[in-house]
Design a protein around this motif. Sequence first.
Motif, PDB file in Angstrom:
ATOM      1  N   ASP A  27     -20.725  38.267  56.100  1.00 19.56           N
ATOM      2  CA  ASP A  27     -19.465  37.525  56.260  1.00 19.56           C
ATOM      3  C   ASP A  27     -19.493  36.215  55.488  1.00 19.56           C
ATOM      4  O   ASP A  27     -18.498  35.815  54.873  1.00 19.56           O
ATOM      5  N   ARG A  50     -17.041  35.206  52.394  1.00 18.29           N
ATOM      6  CA  ARG A  50     -16.230  34.003  52.472  1.00 18.29           C
ATOM      7  C   ARG A  50     -16.465  33.118  51.253  1.00 18.29           C
ATOM      8  O   ARG A  50     -15.529  32.544  50.688  1.00 18.29           O
ATOM      9  N   ASP A  87     -11.325  31.433  54.582  1.00 17.57           N
ATOM     10  CA  ASP A  87     -11.580  32.316  55.722  1.00 17.57           C
ATOM     11  C   ASP A  87     -10.831  33.635  55.548  1.00 17.57           C
ATOM     12  O   ASP A  87      -9.844  33.718  54.791  1.00 17.57           O
ATOM     13  N   ARG A  88     -11.287  34.646  56.255  1.00 20.19           N
ATOM     14  CA  ARG A  88     -10.665  35.955  56.154  1.00 20.19           C
ATOM     15  C   ARG A  88      -9.251  35.912  56.713  1.00 20.19           C
ATOM     16  O   ARG A  88      -8.943  35.195  57.671  1.00 20.19           O
ATOM     17  N   GLU A 121     -10.943  40.158  62.511  1.00 26.51           N
ATOM     18  CA  GLU A 121     -12.282  40.737  62.524  1.00 26.51           C
ATOM     19  C   GLU A 121     -12.233  42.141  63.122  1.00 26.51           C
ATOM     20  O   GLU A 121     -11.589  42.376  64.146  1.00 26.51           O
TER      21      GLU A 121
END
Length: 273
Positions: free
Chosen positions: A5, A9, A15-16, A20
């Motif tokens: 992750d 990033r 940020d995604r 999630e």
Amino acid sequence: MAREDARLRERRGHDRLRAEGGGPVHQLVFTDRVIATLVILRFQLPHAALALFYGVDRSTITRAVHEIRPLLAARGFAVPGEEGLRLHTLADVFAYAAAKGVELRLDDTEVRVRRPKANRPGRRAFVSGKMRQNTKKATVVTDEKGRTLWAGAIRPGRMHDQTAVKSEGIEDLLEQYPQVKAKVDAGYRGLAKRFPGQVQAPPKKPGKDASAEETAAWETARKRQSSERICVEHANAEHKQWRPLQRYIGRREHYDETHLAIAGLVSDRTAER
């Protein structure tokens, strides 16, 4: 997964956006991902060939390798007789050698890599003066029995052996640990001159006008030093039993992780000797 992750990033720069758990799921369980990575590290099989064995897409194997290989590279190196203790830096090696009275052996090893494209900056940096090929080199440190304690200082092939290990701060470590001794080859003669009581390099060859006695004494001293240092050459040979370190055909930016992962796995086996 946290490491993956963080890598994603850093690549995207933010940020995604998707929650999630969204996106494609893993088709291979964690154990299969580890096994696939080990097979590729050992035999350098094409990802598409291994994907055929598992019945998945090639990208699934590539994703697994990119997740597991950094974890293997970050494990460090096993310590003989010290289960659970691993060495990660050259400073760790010197601290261990000082505590246990281990005499070190240093040498570099070169591996051919892909040639950079034409007109790229730094293209000549990979051309090795010794091999006359595009290479990357790494410094390997072992004990008296040839057990791998550390591999690192991975640099382009044009860089001198001594310069590469100096960039890891070996001079400061030799000053900090005056009781640590090491045997090296002629490529580290500068270190032997600066630290004559700690670093031993092969004796210089006498001149053409030297007597037969001087030449015979030099040959005897050279062979003795070589026989005491040869174990690090054997360690390099153990690393190169793994296909990627015979000739690396992957991307150069992934070579460092590959070399460290293989050296760490080899150290697990040699620590049992």
